[in-house]
Design a protein around this motif. Structure first.
Motif, PDB file in Angstrom:
ATOM      1  N   TYR A 195      26.578 -22.705  43.383  1.00 41.15           N
ATOM      2  CA  TYR A 195      26.064 -24.029  43.031  1.00 41.15           C
ATOM      3  C   TYR A 195      27.260 -24.936  42.751  1.00 41.15           C
ATOM      4  CZ  TYR A 195      24.275 -27.835  40.104  1.00 41.15           C
ATOM      5  OH  TYR A 195      23.994 -29.076  39.579  1.00 41.15           O
ATOM      6  N   THR A 207      22.405 -36.977  33.806  1.00 38.63           N
ATOM      7  CA  THR A 207      22.591 -35.592  33.356  1.00 38.63           C
ATOM      8  C   THR A 207      22.859 -35.600  31.846  1.00 38.63           C
ATOM      9  OG1 THR A 207      24.949 -35.678  33.895  1.00 38.63           O
ATOM     10  CG2 THR A 207      23.456 -34.828  35.596  1.00 38.63           C
ATOM     11  N   PHE A 254      28.327 -28.985  41.356  1.00 41.27           N
ATOM     12  CA  PHE A 254      27.927 -30.214  40.665  1.00 41.27           C
ATOM     13  C   PHE A 254      28.992 -31.266  40.967  1.00 41.27           C
ATOM     14  CE2 PHE A 254      28.065 -33.055  37.000  1.00 41.27           C
ATOM     15  CZ  PHE A 254      26.730 -33.245  36.661  1.00 41.27           C
ATOM     16  N   TYR A 282      18.185 -27.719  36.852  1.00 47.03           N
ATOM     17  CA  TYR A 282      18.937 -28.459  35.840  1.00 47.03           C
ATOM     18  C   TYR A 282      17.915 -29.101  34.913  1.00 47.03           C
ATOM     19  CZ  TYR A 282      22.585 -31.376  33.760  1.00 47.03           C
ATOM     20  OH  TYR A 282      23.475 -31.962  32.884  1.00 47.03           O
ATOM     21  N   GLY A 331      23.659 -32.157  43.055  1.00 44.32           N
ATOM     22  CA  GLY A 331      23.727 -30.714  42.913  1.00 44.32           C
ATOM     23  C   GLY A 331      23.508 -30.079  44.273  1.00 44.32           C
ATOM     24  N   TYR A 354      20.764 -25.129  32.272  1.00 45.20           N
ATOM     25  CA  TYR A 354      20.640 -24.882  33.703  1.00 45.20           C
ATOM     26  C   TYR A 354      20.480 -23.394  33.957  1.00 45.20           C
ATOM     27  CZ  TYR A 354      25.649 -23.726  33.423  1.00 45.20           C
ATOM     28  OH  TYR A 354      26.865 -23.171  33.087  1.00 45.20           O
ATOM     29  N   SER A 406      31.727 -25.752  39.599  1.00 45.70           N
ATOM     30  CA  SER A 406      31.025 -24.852  40.516  1.00 45.70           C
ATOM     31  C   SER A 406      30.665 -23.561  39.801  1.00 45.70           C
ATOM     32  CB  SER A 406      31.893 -24.529  41.743  1.00 45.70           C
ATOM     33  OG  SER A 406      33.034 -23.782  41.352  1.00 45.70           O
TER      34      SER A 406
END
Length: 789
Positions: free
Chosen positions: A690, A727, A692, A665, A710, A652, A626
């Motif tokens: 944010y 990713t 992930f 991203y 995300g 990012y 995060s």
């Protein structure tokens, strides 16, 4: 004439000390002064430039400034390196073998063994440390790549940065490569922003030349007779191959004949110029490289342009270095400058079979796309890519030898070397064929300067220098070779030279094609069973007195010599800390290493600080994490980047724009996964976040990190989400992390073009890699958030 009385360290005080000053006479410690007429030393270290690329070595890349040194001095055509950058750079600076320095490979693949840990010992001093006490100024501009990555942050330690190893001034970059348009710059011991932008004409090659001139000029105007040692380490020709269209276009059409024709032409030129002994054969066509005639018209177009860009990059670097040369000539110092040029290894194959728009794809095992390369051909060399040519050009760049960087055939280890010193070397434009290795450069410089290697440096007893001087060859073309034996090892690929013979044990095989037939590939580990097999079956033998380019393996005809050479290799390996033999790559990249900071999952950053190097930035790959930003927004609103990691070719960015929270991203410049909040960022204090969250497993074999979701939050309320099918598996970019702005190249170029500094109050940004603080969401909330994207 001065009446000042001086004395050296360790001598008795020669003055008189009475009860009062009128009864006494003074004496002073002798200041460090070089002998009258001592020469300057300029070491020019190229990066990833092969034996057959520079025009002075028969290549088709025009470098008139370097040609001038070759014409006024000597070309050493039998000079060798370690086959990789950091190991070679350490050996160049210390006169010791790379395993003796702990530099078996680059620091990013270090392991916990004395020959492999990348911690350069202080008992192996650098040339800079040796020359300082003899009255030299010492300067370094450009690439360093000799500090462990975990040492490269503002937390230090700084003892293995350039200023900690005898250089008085430094301007350049600490890592293995950098964006030539947006470099990560360090000035002495601190990070700085680049002085201009690409749109203003900025390029690192010009910046380095400016700084070299400044360093020399500053010293010269204050002490005109004081010599300098300048270690000049350009980024060329390492990826990214960055150069303006103007310089690349100078080679328009020159490489349309392809890499096979290039090899043929350069081989003929090298023979005609005497670079190669008469009768030297061109190595066989490499089975890993397609024959040019079999390629499609589109493929030829792309590949030719890649080489045009590379050639333009080298020529432009030569041009900018020419300004330094002109300045030396202007102040009357050029003829009394001992100039040494060397490349750190052979040409690089990191662009893969079809070339690359982004070298980071190589490090993430992401397949390249010819279709994408063709579509973006006009971007090659520009700020939007991190390009590298296809390995057909790598093979051609090492003409007449086989193979390339990271392998210990001569294509990886034999490099161009030029030495010039007009005031003392009487030969002009001559060739020297004595066997040499980069560990010989330091003892050669010391010998030429009449300096004995120091017994101690700053109180540390020095280990013996392992190279030998070849200064006796400067004015004697027929002088004997004094370097008789030299071992090589790189990622398990091994060889040894001894008095005209060369034995090679290639790993994973002579070529990737042949290795695959045995189920081996680059980066395959070597266990005891495999080692026994390759020791018994893989050693090759070459008689360089009749086969300069390693084209005829005579191992079957000289088994006694093979056994002798293998024994010599193991003896040298034991002497210089080469064990354990390790062929792995991915395992080394991901090995756990001790860090300066205690291991942690929580990182807190504040705006206004120095960039965090990529090696020290939170490793947010294939795990839940995060990012939380605590901000304050006024009635007038605010916008800008809260945190950015990486750059245009991967990373990012979390930012505010048009009163909305956004996250981009960037998957290696190829795919962009974007989230924008469905509500505005409120006035007052706010928590912007944010998260992930992985949703599956990675597939590293095809360069895909974990799939993930995300999610964006404002004050803990879900305001946006995106599904990411893949990713980045291993590394975003060689650019690091910045807080409060996007330094370097831009992670999200479709949203902002400058550093987009945050205009509100940013208190802190917290990155948590534990995955334990993720906010729970209902399935409905998540579906709604994703539907709004």
């Amino acid at each position: 004439m001065s009446d000042v009385v001086t004395y050296s360290d360790g001598q008795p005080f020669p003055g008189v000390i009475g009860r009062t000053a009128d009864e006494s006479s003074p004496a002073w410690p002798t200041p460090p002064r070089a002998p009258e007429g001592a020469p300057n030393v300029l070491m020019f270290v190229l990066d990833d430039v092969g034996f057959g690329q520079l025009s002075s070595f028969g290549g088709l890349v025009e470098t008139p400034v370097l040609d001038r040194f070759a014409d006024n001095g000597l070309r050493y055509t039998n000079m060798h390196t370690t086959a990789l950058c950091s190991p070679s750079r350490g050996a160049i600076l210390t006169g010791r073998n790379h395993h003796s320095l702990g530099l078996a490979t680059i620091a990013e693949t270090s392991t916990g063994y004395p020959g492999y840990n990348a911690i350069l010992p202080f008992d192996k001093g650098m040339l800079s440390e040796m020359l300082l006490p003899h009255g030299y100024n010492t300067f370094l501009v450009g690439k360093w790549h000799l500090s462990p990555p975990e040492h490269e942050t503002p937390a230090g330690p700084y003892e293995r940065w350039p200023l900690g190893r005898g250089f008085e001034r430094f301007y350049g970059f600490l890592g293995g490569d950098t964006n030539q348009w947006y470099p990560e710059l360090v000035y002495d011991n601190h990070s700085i922003e680049q002085p201009a932008q690409p749109e203003d004409g900025y390029h690192l090659s010009a910046d380095l030349a400016d700084r070299a001139i400044e360093f020399i000029q500053d010293a010269h105007v204050n002490a005109p007779d004081k010599p300098f040692y300048l270690h000049y380490c350009t980024g060329a020709g390492h990826a990214p191959h960055h150069v303006s269209k103007e310089w690349a276009d100078k080679y328009k059409g020159k490489f349309d004949g392809g890499w096979d024709e290039y090899r043929r032409v350069v081989h003929e030129r090298q023979l005609a110029m005497g670079i190669l002994p008469a009768g030297t054969e061109l190595s066989a066509h490499d089975p890993d490289v397609p024959e040019w005639e079999t390629l499609s018209e589109d493929a030829r177009k792309v590949f030719a342009r890649m080489m045009e860009v590379y050639a333009g990059f080298l020529s432009y670097t030569d041009h900018e270095f020419g300004r330094v040369v002109s300045f030396l000539e202007e102040i009357g110092e050029l003829d009394n400058t001992l100039f040494l040029l060397i490349s750190d290894n052979g040409a690089s194959s990191e662009g893969g079979p079809v070339g690359s728009l982004n070298e980071m794809m190589f490090f993430n095992n992401v397949p390249e796309s010819m279709e994408e390369n063709l579509r973006r051909i006009d971007e090659l060399g520009g700020p939007n890519v991190f390009n590298h040519y296809a390995w057909g050009w790598t093979n051609a760049g090492n003409t007449p030898f086989r193979r390339w960087k990271r392998e210990t055939y001569r294509g990886g280890t034999t490099d161009p070397c030029i030495i010039s010193w007009p005031d003392k070397i009487t030969a002009r434009g001559e060739i020297r064929t004595q066997y040499g290795h980069i560990i010989d450069l330091v003892p050669t410089v010391l010998d030429a300067l009449g300096i004995t290697p120091p017994a101690t440096i700053r109180g540390v007893t020095q280990a013996p220098i392992e190279g030998v001087s070849f200064a006796h060859t400067f004015n004697e073309a027929e002088a004997p070779t004094l370097h008789h034996t030299q071992y090589y090892e790189m990622f398990g690929h091994r060889s040894i030279y001894h008095d005209g013979w060369r034995a090679v044990c290639p790993w994973p095989g002579p070529t990737f094609t042949e290795a695959a037939q045995k189920g081996r590939h680059y980066g395959s580990p070597i266990d005891a069973k495999v080692l026994a097999d390759i020791e018994a079956n893989s050693w090759e033998l070459y008689d360089l007195t009749t086969d300069y380019s390693e084209t005829r393996n005579v191992a079957a005809d000289h088994r006694d010599k093979v056994v002798e050479m293998i024994g010599r290799w193991w003896a040298e390996a034991g002497k210089y800390n080469v064990m354990p033999i390790d062929g792995s790559m991915l395992q080394r990249i991901n090995v756990e290493r001790p860090t300066i900071a205690k291991p942690r999952d929580r990182f807190v950053y504040y705006p206004g600080g120095s960039p965090v190097p990529f090696s020290a930035a939170p490793k947010a790959y294939n795990r839940a994490f995060s990012i939380s930003a605590d901000v304050q927004i006024t009635e007038a609103g605010a916008e800008g980047v809260l945190v950015a990691h990486g750059g245009r070719v991967g990373g990012y960015s979390l930012f505010v724009k048009d009163n909305r929270l956004h996250f981009v991203y960037n998957f290696l410049g190829r795919d962009f996964f974007t989230i924008s909040s469905d509500t505005e960022v409120p006035v007052g204090e706010a928590s912007l976040r944010y998260e992930f969250e992985p949703t599956g497993k990675p597939d590293f074999t095809v360069g895909k990190g974990v799939p993930a979701i995300g999610q964006l939050y404002i004050n803990d309320k879900l305001v946006g989400a995106v599904d990411m099918p893949h990713t980045v598996p291993n590394i975003f970019s060689s650019e690091g992390l910045t807080c409060g702005h996007d330094g370097g190249s831009r992670v999200a170029p479709d949203f902002y073009h400058d550093d987009f500094a945050f205009t509100g109050t940013l208190k802190r940004v917290t990155i948590d890699l534990s995955g334990e603080d993720l906010i729970p969401d209902s399935e409905t909330d998540l579906k709604v958030a994703m539907a709004r994207q």
